[in-house]
Design a protein around this motif. Structure first.
Motif, PDB file in Angstrom:
ATOM      1  N   ILE A  40       0.843  -1.207   0.000  1.00  0.00           N
ATOM      2  CA  ILE A  40       0.000   0.000   0.000  1.00  0.00           C
ATOM      3  C   ILE A  40       0.874   1.251   0.000  1.00  0.00           C
ATOM      4  O   ILE A  40       0.651   2.186  -0.765  1.00  0.00           O
ATOM      5  CB  ILE A  40      -0.930   0.030   1.234  1.00  0.00           C
ATOM      6  N   TYR A  99       0.398   8.459  -8.450  1.00  0.00           N
ATOM      7  CA  TYR A  99      -0.587   8.300  -7.373  1.00  0.00           C
ATOM      8  C   TYR A  99      -0.255   9.139  -6.149  1.00  0.00           C
ATOM      9  O   TYR A  99      -1.054   9.273  -5.238  1.00  0.00           O
ATOM     10  CB  TYR A  99      -0.695   6.820  -6.980  1.00  0.00           C
ATOM     11  N   TYR A 100       0.946   9.691  -6.143  1.00  0.00           N
ATOM     12  CA  TYR A 100       1.421  10.462  -4.985  1.00  0.00           C
ATOM     13  C   TYR A 100       0.453  11.580  -4.600  1.00  0.00           C
ATOM     14  O   TYR A 100       0.056  11.717  -3.450  1.00  0.00           O
ATOM     15  CB  TYR A 100       2.799  11.031  -5.326  1.00  0.00           C
ATOM     16  N   TYR A 140      -3.078  10.295  -3.322  1.00  0.00           N
ATOM     17  CA  TYR A 140      -3.107   9.607  -2.027  1.00  0.00           C
ATOM     18  C   TYR A 140      -2.240  10.299  -0.982  1.00  0.00           C
ATOM     19  O   TYR A 140      -2.734  10.873  -0.027  1.00  0.00           O
ATOM     20  CB  TYR A 140      -2.668   8.145  -2.176  1.00  0.00           C
ATOM     21  N   TYR A 141      -0.944  10.230  -1.180  1.00  0.00           N
ATOM     22  CA  TYR A 141      -0.035  10.691  -0.120  1.00  0.00           C
ATOM     23  C   TYR A 141      -0.226  12.181   0.182  1.00  0.00           C
ATOM     24  O   TYR A 141      -0.450  12.586   1.315  1.00  0.00           O
ATOM     25  CB  TYR A 141       1.428  10.412  -0.495  1.00  0.00           C
ATOM     26  N   THR A 195       3.947   1.600  -0.961  1.00  0.00           N
ATOM     27  CA  THR A 195       4.648   1.756  -2.241  1.00  0.00           C
ATOM     28  C   THR A 195       3.700   2.343  -3.284  1.00  0.00           C
ATOM     29  O   THR A 195       4.064   3.238  -4.050  1.00  0.00           O
ATOM     30  CB  THR A 195       5.183   0.382  -2.710  1.00  0.00           C
ATOM     31  N   TYR A 196       2.467   1.859  -3.242  1.00  0.00           N
ATOM     32  CA  TYR A 196       1.474   2.336  -4.205  1.00  0.00           C
ATOM     33  C   TYR A 196       1.174   3.830  -4.024  1.00  0.00           C
ATOM     34  O   TYR A 196       1.212   4.588  -4.985  1.00  0.00           O
ATOM     35  CB  TYR A 196       0.189   1.520  -4.051  1.00  0.00           C
ATOM     36  N   VAL A 197       0.914   4.246  -2.788  1.00  0.00           N
ATOM     37  CA  VAL A 197       0.511   5.650  -2.584  1.00  0.00           C
ATOM     38  C   VAL A 197       1.654   6.625  -2.812  1.00  0.00           C
ATOM     39  O   VAL A 197       1.419   7.830  -2.952  1.00  0.00           O
ATOM     40  CB  VAL A 197      -0.123   5.893  -1.195  1.00  0.00           C
ATOM     41  N   LEU A 198       2.889   6.120  -2.859  1.00  0.00           N
ATOM     42  CA  LEU A 198       4.028   7.009  -3.135  1.00  0.00           C
ATOM     43  C   LEU A 198       4.464   6.937  -4.589  1.00  0.00           C
ATOM     44  O   LEU A 198       5.291   7.725  -5.037  1.00  0.00           O
ATOM     45  CB  LEU A 198       5.229   6.616  -2.259  1.00  0.00           C
ATOM     46  N   SER A 199       3.888   5.991  -5.325  1.00  0.00           N
ATOM     47  CA  SER A 199       4.432   5.778  -6.664  1.00  0.00           C
ATOM     48  C   SER A 199       3.974   6.878  -7.610  1.00  0.00           C
ATOM     49  O   SER A 199       2.968   7.548  -7.385  1.00  0.00           O
ATOM     50  CB  SER A 199       4.039   4.398  -7.189  1.00  0.00           C
TER      51      SER A 199
END
Lengths: 472, 97, 494
Positions: A358, A367-368, A371-372, A360-364
Motif C-alpha cells: 500500500i 498516485y502520490y 493519495y499521499y 509503495t502504491y501511494v508514493l508511486s
C-alpha cells in the motif's frame, strides 16, 4: 497477577538497602517464567539483568544512590534496541539481530538505575492491533486467554497487568500503547510526538511513532515519563520538556472544560463502553469539571489519512531490511536480485508485505498527489480542527476503542482490524498527547478511557489522569 | 479511485522488492482494493487553501555542529550482525556482471 | 540571441547540460558525526549505525553542510532558498544502506544562478537550474572472476551538493570550460577540496543533438566523469555517435551511459525503460531548514574574491590569456599559498605589478609545481620579499637574472631568509656600482686587451660589447654594466 509497590517506593527501598535489586530481578524473572502461557515475552535478559542488579547492589552497599529507578525491573517492547541483546521487532527478518547500540529511552532509564529484564511481544514491526501479527506467538489477554491483549504493544501491556515487572515501555504509532492498555486494563501513555527520543526505536511511521510508558498507576507513569522525556541530540524531531518535573502534577479539575468527542460516541460503540464513559463523565462533573459535547468532523477521515501516511512511511522505513547488512538473508539466492526478493519475501510476514505494498502504491509516480499528498492535506485539516476545539476546552475525552478485547482470530480481514484503530489515530496524526486509563467495570473486560490534550501539555494530561484514577 | 489489477500488484511487488507467495497472491489483491476503496472517502474532502503537514512539531533548523561524535556503538557486534563478510567488507552477491 | 550556427556539426545542433556532484568540505558526514575523510581509511572503519542504516538509527543534519551550501549559492551568483527540506529517494542497492537516499527533491537549497565561462574568444553565462544537498552512497568493488561484490560504507553519508546546469552549452569546449569554472568556483568559495583525483567532483553530462534548433533531441546521460578532459572527450564522442546514428537512419534512446577512459568511448549502461520510480516523499526524520536572512548575509560578507573579480582586477595588466589562467588556477592549487592577494598589494604601481606578476607566473608558480615540497609563504611574507626584490631591481643593484636566483633561493631555503639585502650581497647577487672599484677592473681589462682597446680608440664601437663582457667576467658578474660602459667612455675619452 502480582501487584508491585509504587516505583518510587521500590527504588527507595533499594537505595536504602531494604531490598536488593537482585531480589527484585529474581522475582521478576520468576514471574516471567510462570506466565509464559500468555505469550507476552519474546526474550529474557536473565544474565545481563542479574549482572546489572548485582552491580547496582554493590554500588549501593558502597554508599551510592543509584537513582530514582534503582533496581526497578522493567520490560521493553522488542522494537526498542537493547545493546548486546537480540532485538527482533517480532519479525523473522530480524531474528538473531543483536543490537550494537542502546536506544536513548533505555539509556535514560538505566541511568536512573532501572533494569531491563525482558523484551515484550508485539505485532511484527508494530503492524497490528492485537499482537496476532507477531511472527513468534500471540499474546493473550490476562483477563481472558481466548482474547487478544491488543496491540501492537500487547506484550508490554500484558506484562504490566500480569505484574511481570512494575512497568513496561511501548511504542504508539496509531494507538499501539493506548489500545492494548485499554484491552488489558493498565495505564498507557502516548506522549506528545517528539517528547521521547526515537533513537534506537525500530521505525514504523516516523512522523507519528512515539515511545511511552505502560504502568499500573498514574504516579508510576509520570515518573517514567519524567525520566525518558526530553530533547535528544540523536533525534532531530525531539521537543523540549515542559518546565519542572512531570511528577509534579496538578489534579485539580474544578472549572476545567472537558470535551466529549461526539464522533467517537456513534452507534458502533459498544453499549458497555458508552455506559462506562457516561458514568465517568458524571463523576468528573461532580468533581467540578464542565463537560461539553464537541464535534471534530474531520476525525471521520483520520483512519483513511493514517493508513495512507503510515503505510507510506513504513514502506520506506522497511526498505533497509534487505538481507545484506543484518537480519535474515536468504542463502538459496543465486544472484543479488534474488537475494533481495527472497530475503524480504521470507523475512516479512503477510501484514508487513500488505502494508509495504500500500505504501509503495501511494508514493508511486502518478498516485502520490491523489493519495499521499491528499492525506497530508487532510491531516492539516484534522490538526486545525483539534486546534479549534482546544480553544473551547482544556481536555478531550472519549473511548479508546469501539469494543473491548476481541477474540483471538476474530478479525481475519485487515480492514476490520484497521477499523479498531479508529479512535486512536486522530491523536497520532496531530501529535498530541493521550492516555488510556482503566474505567470501572463489572465482571466484564477492561475498558479504557482516552484522555487527550494539546501538544506539549503532557503534564496537564497526567493531572487529569490522576483525578480520573482517584474518582474510579 | 483506481482498482489494482493483478498485473499492477505484481509490478508493485517488484518495485518493493517483494516476492509474494501463491497464497498471498490470492488474498492480497482483494485486500488492497478494499483498503483503497475505504481510503477513497478522502476524495470528497475539501482541502482548498491548506498546506500539507509532514511534521507536527513545528521545529526548523535542527542541526548539529560539524564535530565527531562517540556514539558508544559496539562495532564488533555491528560487524558480526553482517550475514556475510570478507576483508572487513560487506559481502553481497555480485552487483555487476 | 546567441548565434547557434557556429555550433552545428553536420547540420545538427548539440545541446549539453551538466550535473555535477561536489563533495563538501566538512569534518563529518552529512547526517552522522563520523569522520568524512575516507581517503586512506581501511574499509568500514568510518561508519556508525547511521551510516550502516541500522534499525532505529536517525539522521541529524550537519550545520556545516548548510553553511557551505549557502557559500556555494553565492559562488553560483544567487541567494540560497529560505525554505528547503530533505526528501527520501528510494531504490535498492547494496551501497545504499537504508534503501533510500536522503536528498532534496521538492525544495532544494539553491534554485537558479549562473556560471560565467571563459571561452577562447568570448565569455558566456551558463544558467544553473538548481543545486541540492544529498548523501553519497558507499563504495563497492567487484573483483575479477568472483561471484560476489564487496561493499565499504566509509563514503556512505558524505555530503554532496549536486549542481544541475541548464542545457545552455552547445560544444565540448563549453562543457569543459563550464566544468573547469565550476571547479574554480567551488575551490575559491572553499566549499570543497574539489580534488578530482579523489572524486570530489564528478560530472554527469547530458548530450542531445537536433536538426531543429527549436526542439531538443533525445538525450543520453554519461555518468561519473572525473576530469575536465573526459568531460570534453565524452561530449565530443556523444555528439559524433548520435549524429552518425541519426544519419544512418537510427534512433537515439534515452539512456544512461558510462565512460571508458582507456577506449575513449561511452557505453550503454541502462535505458529509460528500466528507470526507477523513486517514490520521493519528505524526510520525516529531519525538520525543514528555514534560513535566517542575517545568517545568509553573514556568510555573504565572508565570501572571498571570486575568479571573475580577479580577472577584472588583472585586466589592466593585459596578461596573455594563458598566463591569466595559470594565475587563477594556481591560486587554488594549495590552500596555504595565495598569489592573488600579493598582486592586490602592488595594484597601485603598474610597473611594480607587472614585474611581480611576471615573477609569480614565470618563477614561483612553475617552481612550486615542479617542487611540491617547497614550503608555503604567508601573503605578508611574500609581499615583503617581492617588495624588497623589486626595490633592489629598481635601483639597479639586482639584475633580472639575479632576481630570479634570489627568488628561487628564498623559496628553496630551509630557514627563512630574514635580511634579503645581506643575503643577496653575501651570495654576490648585488651588482657593484662603486665607480672606483669598477674603474680598477676596467683599467685592467683595457690593458689586457690591447687590440680591442685600440680598435675602440679608432672608433670601432662594436668592440664595446666584448670589453663589457670581459669586465663582467673579471668582476664575476657583479659589475653594473651601465657604470662600466660609462667608465670605458671616460677612460678612452670617446
Amino acid at each position: 497477577m502480582k501487584k508491585w509497590p509504587l516505583i518510587t517506593t521500590i527504588a527507595n527501598d533499594v537505595n536504602n538497602s531494604k531490598t536488593t535489586a537482585v531480589e527484585l530481578v529474581e522475582e521478576s524473572l520468576r514471574l516471567i517464567d510462570q506466565n509464559q502461557e500468555y505469550g507476552a515475552i519474546i526474550s529474557v535478559l536473565k544474565d545481563k539483568a542479574l549482572e546489572r542488579a548485582k552491580f547496582i547492589d554493590s554500588e549501593i552497599k558502597s554508599g551510592k544512590n543509584m537513582g530514582r529507578l534503582a533496581g526497578v525491573p522493567f520490560i521493553a517492547k522488542d522494537n526498542i534496541l537493547t545493546i548486546g541483546s537480540e532485538t527482533t521487532a517480532a519479525s523473522n527478518i530480524l531474528k538473531g539481530f543483536i543490537a550494537p547500540y542502546q536506544s536513548t529511552a533505555i539509556e535514560k532509564l538505566e541511568s536512573e538505575g532501572a533494569i531491563c529484564v525482558a523484551k515484550a511481544n508485539l505485532d511484527a514491526f508494530g503492524h497490528g492491533g492485537s499482537t496476532e501479527n507477531s511472527d513468534f506467538m500471540v499474546t493473550k489477554n490476562p483477563y481472558d486467554k481466548t482474547r487478544v491483549a491488543g496491540g501492537s504493544s500487547g506484550g508490554s501491556a500484558a506484562s504490566v497487568v500480569l505484574g511481570l515487572a512494575p512497568f513496561a515501555l511501548g511504542t504508539d504509532t496509531g494507538g499501539s500503547i493506548r489500545q492494548p492498555a485499554s484491552f488489558t486494563g493498565c495505564i498507557g501513555l502516548k506522549p506528545s510526538y517528539g517528547l521521547v527520543s526515537r533513537s534506537g526505536v525500530i521505525a514504523m511511521a516516523s512522523s507519528t511513532d512515539v515511545v511511552g510508558p505502560l504502568t499500573a498507576n498514574v504516579s508510576d507513569c509520570a515518573l517514567v515519563l519524567d525520566v525518558i522525556a526530553g530533547k535528544d541530540p540523536l533525534d532531530s524531531t525531539t521537543i523540549d520538556r515542559q518546565s519542572g518535573s512531570y511528577e509534579d502534577i496538578d489534579d485539580n479539575i474544578k472549572g476545567r472544560k472537558i470535551g466529549l468527542i461526539k464522533e467517537y460516541l456513534s452507534d458502533s460503540l459498544d453499549e458497555e463502553i458508552k455506559q462506562a464513559i457516561n458514568k465517568t463523565t458524571l463523576k468528573l462533573k461532580s468533581a467540578g469539571a464542565e463537560i461539553i459535547e464537541v464535534s471534530i468532523p474531520s476525525l471521520d477521515y483520520a483512519l483513511a489519512v493514517y493508513y495512507i501516511l503510515c503505510s507510506a512511511e513504513l514502506s520506506s522505513n522497511l526498505s533497509r531490511y534487505d538481507g545484506q547488512r543484518f537480519g535474515y538473508s536468504d542463502k538459496t539466492a543465486v544472484n543479488l536480485s534474488e537475494s533481495y526478493f527472497k530475503s524480504r519475501a521470507k523475512g516479512f510476514g503477510t501484514e508487513a508485505k500488505r502494508r509495504i505494498m500500500i505504501g509503495t502504491y501511494v508514493l508511486s509516480s502518478g498516485y502520490y498527489d491523489a493519495y499521499y499528498r491528499k492525506a497530508q492535506l487532510v491531516r492539516t485539516k484534522i490538526i486545525q480542527d483539534f486546534h479549534e476545539v482546544f480553544k473551547q476546552v482544556d481536555f478531550l475525552i472519549g473511548p479508546v476503542t469501539p469494543t473491548t478485547a476481541f477474540k483471538i482470530g476474530e478479525k481475519s480481514d485487515p480492514l476490520s482490524m484497521y477499523l479498531s484503530d479508529i479512535m486512536t489515530v486522530g491523536v497520532s496524526l496531530a501529535g498530541i498527547p493521550a492516555i488510556s486509563i482503566p474505567m470501572e467495570r463489572e465482571n466484564g473486560l477492561p475498558i479504557g478511557l482516552q484522555l487527550m490534550t494539546k501538544q506539549r501539555k503532557d503534564k496537564e494530561l497526567l493531572g487529569l489522569a490522576r483525578k480520573v484514577e482517584e474518582l474510579i | 479511485m483506481a482498482k489494482l489489477s493483478d498485473k499492477e500488484i505484481l509490478e508493485l511487488a517488484k518495485l518493493a522488492e517483494l516476492e509474494l507467495t501463491s497464497e498471498e497472491l490470492q488474498k492480497i489483491p482483494g485486500e488492497l482494493n478494499s483498503i483503497l476503496d475505504y481510503v477513497a472517502i478522502l476524495d470528497k474532502v475539501d482541502v482548498k487553501n491548506l498546506e500539507p503537514t509532514y511534521q507536527v512539531t513545528g521545529l526548523n533548523n535542527v542541526q548539529r555542529d560539524d564535530l565527531k561524535i562517540d556514539y558508544k556503538l559496539n562495532k564488533e557486534i555491528m560487524m558480526s550482525d553482517l550475514p556475510d563478510k570478507a576483508e572487513d567488507q560487506i559481502k553481497v552477491k555480485r552487483m555487476i556482471a | 540571441m546567441e548565434k547557434l550556427s557556429k555550433y552545428l556539426y553536420k547540420g545538427y545542433l548539440p545541446t549539453i547540460g551538466i550535473e555535477c556532484h561536489v563533495q563538501l568540505k566538512t569534518e563529518t558526514k552529512l547526517f552522522s558525526g563520523i569522520d568524512n575523510d575516507a581517503r586512506d581509511a581501511k574499509p568500514n572503519t568510518l561508519v556508525s549505525h547511521i551510516c550502516f542504516g541500522l534499525p532505529g538509527s536517525l539522521p541529524v543534519l550537519n550545520e556545516k553542510a548548510i553553511s557551505l551550501a549557502v557559500k556555494a549559492a553565492f559562488a553560483l551568483n544567487v541567494r540560497p532558498q529560505i525554505d528547503s527540506h530533505f526528501d527520501r529517494k528510494h531504490y535498492f542497492y547494496p551501497d545504499l544502506p537504508k534503501g533510500y537516499q536522503i536528498t532534496q527533491f521538492e525544495a532544494p537549497i539553491i534554485l537558479g544562478g549562473n556560471v560565467k565561462i571563459k571561452l577562447s574568444d568570448s565569455v558566456k553565462d551558463i544558467g544553473i537550474t538548481r543545486a541540492h544537498l544529498e548523501e553519497d552512497a558507499g563504495k563497492s568493488t567487484h573483483k575479477e572472476g568472483k561471484d560476489y561484490s564487496l561493499v565499504d560504507l566509509n563514503r556512505a553519508g558524505t555530503p554532496l551538493l549536486e549542481i544541475v546546469s541548464e542545457p545552455d552549452m552547445h560544444s565540448s569546449e563549453e562543457a569543459k570550460a563550464y566544468a573547469h569554472e565550476l571547479y574554480l568556483l567551488m575551490k575559491y568559495a572553499d566549499v570543497s577540496d574539489a580534488n578530482l583525483f579523489y572524486g570530489n567532483m564528478r560530472f554527469d553530462v547530458n548530450v542531445s543533438v537536433s536538426k531543429d534548433q527549436n526542439k531538443l533531441g533525445t538525450r543520453s546521460e554519461t555518468k561519473n566523469l572525473n576530469s575536465f578532459r573526459s568531460v570534453e572527450k565524452a561530449v565530443d564522442y556523444e555528439i559524433k555517435r548520435q549524429v552518425d546514428l541519426l544519419e544512418k537512419g537510427g534512433q537515439i534512446i534515452q539512456e544512461t551511459r558510462g565512460w571508458n577512459d582507456a577506449k575513449q568511448k561511452t557505453f550503454s549502461q541502462r535505458s529509460k525503460e528500466e528507470a526507477h520510480d523513486y517514490r520521493y516523499f519528505p524526510e520525516p526524520d529531519i525538520p525543514p531548514t528555514k534560513l535566517d536572512n542575517n545568517f545568509i548575509n553573514s556568510i555573504e560578507a565572508t565570501m572571498p574574491v571570486m575568479p571573475e573579480e580577479w580577472r577584472n582586477i588583472l585586466k589592466p595588466l593585459n596578461l596573455d590569456p594563458s598566463s591569466e589562467d595559470l594565475l587563477i588556477d594556481a591560486e587554488v592549487e594549495d590552500a596555504n599559498i595565495n598569489y592573488l592577494p600579493v598582486i592586490e598589494k602592488f595594484i597601485d604601481s603598474k610597473e611594480a605589478l607587472k614585474k611581480v606578476t611576471n615573477w609569480l607566473i614565470n618563477i614561483e608558480i612553475p617552481l612550486r609545481r615542479d617542487n611540491p615540497e617547497v614550503k608555503a609563504l604567508s601573503t605578508k611574507e611574500r609581499v615583503d620579499y617581492y617588495q624588497k626584490i623589486y626595490d633592489l631591481n629598481e635601483t639597479g643593484s639586482l639584475n633580472s637574472n639575479r632576481a630570479k636566483d634570489l627568488i628561487e633561493d628564498i623559496l628553496k631555503s630551509d630557514a627563512p631568509i630574514t635580511d634579503i639585502e645581506k643575503y643577496a650581497s653575501d651570495k654576490g647577487y648585488i651588482q657593484v656600482s662603486d665607480e672606483s672599484e669598477i674603474t680598477e677592473i676596467v683599467r685592467q681589462v683595457l690593458a689586457d686587451n690591447e687590440k680591442a682597446t685600440n680598435d675602440l680608440k679608432n672608433g670601432e664601437t662594436k668592440v664595446i660589447g666584448f670589453l663589457i663582457g670581459q669586465i663582467m667576467k673579471q668582476s664575476q658578474g657583479k659589475a653594473n654594466p651601465a657604470i662600466a660602459q660609462k667608465i670605458i667612455n671616460q677612460l678612452i675619452k670617446l
